[in-house]
Each structure stands twice: as C-alpha cells, then as structure tokens.
Design an enzyme around this catalytic site. Sequence first.
Site, PDB file in Angstrom:
ATOM      1  N   SER A   1       0.536  -1.144   0.017  1.00 20.20           N
ATOM      2  CA  SER A   1       0.216   0.040   0.003  1.00 20.20           C
ATOM      3  C   SER A   1       0.969   1.352   0.267  1.00 20.20           C
ATOM      4  O   SER A   1       1.865   0.719  -0.970  1.00 20.20           O
ATOM      5  CB  SER A   1      -0.937  -0.346   1.705  1.00 20.20           C
ATOM      6  OG  SER A   1      -1.957   1.133   1.031  1.00 20.20           O
TER       7      SER A   1
ATOM      8  N   ASP B   1      -9.744  -4.380  -5.948  1.00 18.55           N
ATOM      9  CA  ASP B   1      -8.659  -2.915  -4.532  1.00 18.55           C
ATOM     10  C   ASP B   1     -10.061  -1.969  -5.198  1.00 18.55           C
ATOM     11  O   ASP B   1      -9.517  -1.369  -6.445  1.00 18.55           O
ATOM     12  CB  ASP B   1      -7.589  -3.181  -5.236  1.00 18.55           C
ATOM     13  CG  ASP B   1      -6.924  -2.215  -3.696  1.00 18.55           C
ATOM     14  OD1 ASP B   1      -7.809  -1.321  -3.045  1.00 18.55           O
ATOM     15  OD2 ASP B   1      -5.948  -2.868  -3.463  1.00 18.55           O
TER      16      ASP B   1
ATOM     17  N   HIS C   1      -8.350  -4.540  -0.924  1.00 20.00           N
ATOM     18  CA  HIS C   1      -7.247  -3.948  -0.434  1.00 20.00           C
ATOM     19  C   HIS C   1      -6.828  -4.859   0.802  1.00 20.00           C
ATOM     20  O   HIS C   1      -5.213  -4.929   0.515  1.00 20.00           O
ATOM     21  CB  HIS C   1      -7.793  -2.769  -0.549  1.00 20.00           C
ATOM     22  CG  HIS C   1      -5.627  -1.656   0.142  1.00 20.00           C
ATOM     23  ND1 HIS C   1      -4.720  -1.630  -1.535  1.00 20.00           N
ATOM     24  CD2 HIS C   1      -5.509  -0.732   0.922  1.00 20.00           C
ATOM     25  CE1 HIS C   1      -3.945  -0.818  -0.100  1.00 20.00           C
ATOM     26  NE2 HIS C   1      -4.287  -0.431   0.278  1.00 20.00           N
TER      27      HIS C   1
END
Length: 476
Positions: free
Chosen positions: A283, A385, A417
């Site tokens: 991320s 995501d 995600h």
Amino acid sequence: MPSQILPVTYHHRGTEAAAMLIKAEIERDDPTTSLLISSEYEDVEKAITNIKPVLSRTSSYNNNNITSPNDSPGLGNCYQQRRRRSASDNSLSSLSGSNGSGAASSAGGSRRHSFSKDVGRAAAETFLVTRLSFKLLRYLGVGYRWIVRFLALGCYSLLLLPGFIQVGCHYFFSSQVRRGIVYGDQPRNRLDLYFPKSSDGPKPVVAFITGGAWIIGYKAWGSLLGQQLSERDIIVACIDYRNFPQGTIKDMVKDASQGISFVCNNISEYGGDPDRIYLMGQSAGAHIAACTLLEQAIKETGEEESTTWSVSQIRAYFGLSGGYNLFDLVDHFHSRGLYRSIFLSIMDGEESLRQYSPEVLVQDPNTRHAVSLLPPIILFHGTADYSIPADASKNFANTLQRVGVRAESILYEGKTHTDLFLQDPMRGGKDDMFEDIVAIIHADDQEARAKDAVAPPRRRLVPEFMLKLARSISPF
C-alpha cells in the site's frame, strides 16, 4: 532510558481551531514522543518541561555494541542464543556469553517478566491512542467520513481480533522475533527481524516497508507476513519510519533508505544472505519503497553522490497494492476521505507530486541511466481493490516495460486491498499471492523448492463468517 508517553493538554479559546504539535525528542537511542494540543506554539517548550511521564515503554536495542558471530567460536550456538534473547537486553554483544542452565533459567524469567510488561503497556497505549484519536477528530473538525471510517476500522479490527491475538502472541513471545533494532538516529528508526527456525546456512532476506496511508504505518503491521515467510526459511526485516505529521514523504523515504542500508550492510551478522535481499512494500509502503529505490538509483548515477547501499544489492522489488502515480490518485483519495489538503501536505506540496510519482519519473529522459539500474519489479494487486485501483500497478508495470525495466503485474481476481494482506493469510490453507512470492524468492534454490512443495497448509486464524463480515465493512 525508557521512552515516555506524555498526557495531552488542550486549551480551548472560544471557537478558535486547536493546533496540534507532535514533538519528538530523542535521548540517546530512545525517542520520547510528546503529543500536545495547544493554541500557543511558543508555550510548547515550557509545557514539555513541566509534564510528568505517565507511562514508560521498554527500551529498544542499542546497535553500538553488536558483535558479529564471525568474531567468536561456536558460530551455531552463538547465533541460536542471539536469536533467543528478549528485546529488553541492553546490547547484542552479551549474547555470545549466555551459556549454562542457570543463565538460561534467569534469562527465561526475565523474558517472561519483560513480555508481561510489554503486553500491559501495549494495551494501555492502545487505549490511550484510541481515546486521543476521538478527541483529535472532534478538536480538528474532521468530517463525518473520517469518523465513519474510524468506527468501521474499529469494527473491522474487532472481527479480526482472534487472528490479531495469535499474531500478537507470536510477535511478543516468540524467540524467532527480534524487536526494536535501531537503524538510525531519528524517532521510529527501528526495525523488527523475523527468523526461521532453521539456522543452516545464510537465508534469503525480505526488507519490508509497511503501509498505513502514510499516517498510521507501523513495523508491527508486518508481523503476519514476517511469521509466514520465516516459516519458509526466509528472514524478514520490517522497517519502521516516521509518519505524517511527524514527517512528510521526504522523511519517510529517507528513513526507508536508512533501514534498507542497515539490512544490506548488517544482515549477514543475523544469518541473512547479503546476495539475496528482496525489497517489498504494501500500500503506502509500496509507494515509499518504490520512491526509495528510484531515488537511490538516481543518486548512484550522480557524480558526487555518496551512498551507503546500492540498488544492485536488491535482487527484486515486490509492490503489494501500491500506487505509483500521485497525479492519478489525488482525486481518488479525496473522494475516499484522505482530503486533498492533507494529502498534499503529506507529499510536501503539489509541486512535489512529480518527484514522488515513480511512474512519471521513470519516463523522464534525464533518469534513463538511473532506470537502467533498477532490479526486476513485480507488482501484485487485487482487481476489487477500491482503496488503490488495480490500474495503478498495471500502468506502472507497462510504463516500466516501455523504458526497458524487467517488470510485470500479477492481478488476483476479486481480491480487495485487505484480502491479499490480511484476510487471505488469516484464512489459512493455500494463499496464492504468498506462494507466488515464495516461488520467486526460491526460484534458484532447488532444495528450498522441494521443501515448499511439501510444506503443510497454514492453519486458520479466524472463522470464515468473521472474515466475510470484516471484508464487507473494511474501511480500506
């Protein structure tokens, strides 16, 4: 010296907005973080000196006294002892002298006492941070989106709590985890090491940069990944770094670079293979790691730049659910609650977006030589995501290929995600992305591949109905 957590003071003046100042002080190698909410910046220094500490934290390792296992006989025994010492020891050099049952018994009692204190402090700090977060949301006038997402995060964490407890026990109590190793002189310049049970020969190493929206990242977020990879004979170094507002993206990249440098230059002392180091980020951590890697390559092409590590020491880069073109993400993040003004502050202003957009920077003709130094880059992303769309990884991989870098994107159908990083590993059984990463790391090791083929499936950490419910309310 133990670090200190200081109470929050708030001076309300009518309808004036409260100003927040986070001041980090370091005495020797332990930072003391003081969180103050005040309407007068000039009174902060005076306030800090008058505040009494209410909670201490176990001190971290001091890296000034590290003794290499190569300097003493009995390498295997010394290394095993070194891995089993608790994080409350004053130095690493004392590990080589801990022989005999009496010393082991004493160390065991000290370790149990230290761990119980750690758990109590962790619980107290969690409560304190949660309470202060609600106050900050109210004082700073944060919109309803942040409040809703904060509540969703609480429910999400509660549903995954059975898994977090098991991972936390491993993190605090396992002799295979070395916590809080100092790699720099700034606040949060610490890293955790996760070791395999076997110590037969140098192990491949993964230097991992955790995510957290550039605001709530922490090295312990990588404990599940560290536990998983260490079970496959891979050493994992989870690198902590300053978050906003303690630092901006420039500080985060600097910290990440220092942490990677420590791993490259010192991992052999911990049983790692310096010729098999992989860089990974998830991320926001994937973005920070990519920026760090590209910045290092640019430095190496400079005539007078001095560097402490080299891009050539990185075998490959793994990007998990990352974003690499900030121009494409500003509006998307704004719509999801990471407001434009906050995001631009994190990124040192709108004028810095290009510098910290790896996808844009690699297309600059002036970086052509630096780009040629980059290692193979593999980007992993879920197609469902909605925090960072999968196109971010696809577009970056395509751009890298056009400029001559070995790159590919691997997409996982229907994964969100958090599926790839949390829900899937906690589900147990076979984890596709995990197996893909291990296969790349062990590609040149026939013996390791043979062990992987017969590795038992991971046990489930959280019931399926709780995983599905957590997935449905995840704020990420």
